[in-house]
Scaffold this active site. Structure first.
Site, mmCIF file in Angstrom:
data_model
loop_
_atom_site.group_PDB
_atom_site.id
_atom_site.type_symbol
_atom_site.label_atom_id
_atom_site.label_comp_id
_atom_site.label_asym_id
_atom_site.label_seq_id
_atom_site.Cartn_x
_atom_site.Cartn_y
_atom_site.Cartn_z
ATOM 1 N N ASN A 141 9.917 -3.349 -3.210
ATOM 2 C CA ASN A 141 9.666 -2.473 -4.355
ATOM 3 C C ASN A 141 10.624 -1.289 -4.265
ATOM 4 O OD1 ASN A 141 8.431 -0.019 -5.720
ATOM 5 N ND2 ASN A 141 7.092 -1.640 -6.475
ATOM 6 N N SER B 85 8.085 -5.019 -9.387
ATOM 7 C CA SER B 85 7.977 -3.852 -10.256
ATOM 8 C C SER B 85 6.489 -3.642 -10.510
ATOM 9 C CB SER B 85 8.729 -4.117 -11.557
ATOM 10 O OG SER B 85 8.801 -2.930 -12.318
ATOM 11 N N GLU B 86 5.975 -2.465 -10.136
ATOM 12 C CA GLU B 86 4.514 -2.311 -10.060
ATOM 13 C C GLU B 86 3.792 -2.379 -11.408
ATOM 14 O OE1 GLU B 86 6.690 -0.008 -8.976
ATOM 15 O OE2 GLU B 86 6.053 2.027 -9.469
ATOM 16 N N ASN B 87 4.545 -2.354 -12.507
ATOM 17 C CA ASN B 87 3.881 -2.520 -13.808
ATOM 18 C C ASN B 87 3.509 -3.975 -14.086
ATOM 19 O OD1 ASN B 87 6.767 -2.749 -13.932
ATOM 20 N ND2 ASN B 87 6.602 -2.898 -16.140
ATOM 21 N N SER C 32 -1.055 -6.403 -9.245
ATOM 22 C CA SER C 32 0.162 -5.787 -8.733
ATOM 23 C C SER C 32 -0.149 -4.903 -7.531
ATOM 24 C CB SER C 32 0.803 -4.946 -9.837
ATOM 25 O OG SER C 32 1.976 -4.334 -9.367
#
Lengths: 219, 231
Positions: free
Chosen positions: A23, A46-48, A88
């Site tokens: 990340n 991608s944390e979204n 996530s």
């Protein structure tokens, strides 16, 4: 010569191993993706809600429903998957992400990090940073060694509100690579042309010089 | 048969009282319930507590409800794109609880899943854990975080059927599935509303049981915050 932003990113790319899930935060960390060798299979998280982030799209490939955590339009890589924010952060908090690279305002010798708030001045929020530093298996900070006024950002103790405690493993700055050890900051690599004395001067904590100290190499 | 289908956002949001807690999906401006936010602004409902990862930008998304000062309190993880938010917060006009993103998602999920609170490693030793219970498990410290349940939840999906089964598109999924779980009444807006049976059960992301009202939205702007292209 101190490293520029791209060189900091390039040095950090050497920490990325084949098979890693990584990340990358906003700013210098994002640039790390440009330097990961093609022979390594790496999934960018991608944390979204995307595992397997690809490069920016062509003008024709722009899709408002496909962005990264920096709200930039992006593409997917082969093998990508989409999921909810809960999944996530299950990945992140659950230790399934090998490496988190993020920026910071301060890091201290115990590996605590501050990067989300200046009381009374700036309130942007921590976003996913607190989860990332608490959950990623390895945490590397990319930042300048000092702030714009020349004040040290590596300190014996952070004085800004913390993002996480005892979580940073390594810091790559424009001047040096510093390892957080049980005894404090250890200088392990110097940027070309930067001296030990300059790093000590620019650091707000005791600096242990590694017996294996070497120059940062890009080869 | 009891119908969940409403004609538009204005009808779907009817009955929302001042002082309600609203949980809203979206990440940045991606996957936000655009039609519902516009309708909420027009309705003038105020004194709201809004739970949403971000607060939109000054003139779009939840920024619209900040402009008209309909929001009393916000729970968010990142609000850096909204100057108005920062101004209202620093002046004390707007009450704010900043919540780590993963904790926010899990608090919503827990709220919908019948779990009143949970322990997480996130935020231990920081302001976020202040005045909260902590506990050690296997030598590591965790902080107790409470579930979030909204009076209403607002989600945006790509496709939905009349039972409320939802399919999201790409990263517009984000908080929407957990948001749908966290509402006492969940209002879903979709780009395409289809008949029951038209969505393959294997393709459903959010089962219709989590949705009480659904409508087909219109005029989606889908504004892009950071347009980036390859060189």
């Amino acid at each position: 010569m101190a490293l520029d932003r791209n060189q900091i990113a390039q040095r950090i790319s050497q920490e990325v191993e084949d098979g890693f899930v990584v990340n990358l935060g906003i700013g210098i960390p994002t640039l790390v993706a440009n330097f990961i060798p093609k022979d390594k299979f790496v999934m960018l998280q991608s944390e979204n809600g995307l595992l397997g982030m690809g490069p920016f799209p062509s003008e024709a490939g722009i899709d408002a429903d496909l962005i990264n955590a920096g709200k930039q339009t992006i593409t997917t890589a082969a093998g990508a998957s989409f999921f909810s924010s809960a999944d996530s952060f299950a990945m992140i908090r659950g230790g399934h992400v090998n490496l988190s690279v993020l920026g910071a305002m301060q890091v201290d010798q115990k590996g605590s990090i501050a990067n989300w708030m200046i009381p009374g001045k700036m309130v942007k929020g921590m976003g996913g940073a607190m989860d990332l530093v608490a959950g990623a298996r390895r945490v590397i900070v990319a930042m300048t060694h000092t702030d714009k006024k020349g004040n040290p950002k590596l300190l014996s103790e952070c004085n800004l509100p913390l993002t996480g405690i005892n979580c940073v493993n390594r810091i790559v700055t424009n001047m040096a690579v510093m390892e957080v050890t049980t005894k404090g900051f250890e200088l392990i690599e110097l940027a070309p042309g930067v001296t030990e004395a300059e790093v000590i001067e620019a650091t707000g904590a005791q600096v242990i010089i590694s017996s294996k100290l070497k120059e940062i190499s890009f080869s | 048969m009891l119908s969940k289908v409403y004609n538009n956002a204005e009808e779907a949001i009817r009955g929302i009282q001042n002082g309600s807690t609203l949980v809203l999906g979206g990440f940045g401006l991606c996957g936000i319930p655009e039609n519902s936010i516009s309708a909420l602004q027009k309705s003038g409902v105020n004194n709201l507590t809004c739970v949403s990862n971000n607060a939109g930008v000054d003139d779009f998304g939840l920024g619209l409800l900040l402009q008209t000062k309909q929001i009393k309190k916000m729970l968010s993880s990142y609000v850096g794109e909204n100057d108005l938010f920062e101004k209202q917060y620093l002046s004390g006009e707007l009450e704010v609880e900043l919540v780590p993103q993963g904790t926010l998602a899990e608090r919503m999920r827990a709220g919908g899943a019948g779990i009143p609170a949970f322990y997480t490693p996130t935020g231990v030793g920081t302001l976020v854990a202040k005045d909260k219970e902590t506990k050690e498990f296997d030598g590591k410290t965790y902080v107790l975080e409470k579930a979030i349940i909204g009076d209403y939840a607002f989600v945006k999906a790509w496709k939905g059927d009349k039972f409320g089964n939802l399919v999201f598109r790409k990263t517009a999924r984000n908080f929407n599935p957990v948001c749908a779980m966290a509402g006492k009444i969940t209002i879903a807006e979709v780009e395409e509303l289809v008949e029951i049976g038209e969505i393959d059960p294997d393709h459903v992301h959010t089962p219709g049981v989590f949705v009480q009202r659904i409508f087909q939205g219109s005029n989606y702007e889908k504004r892009i915050e950071q347009k980036t292209v390859s060189q």
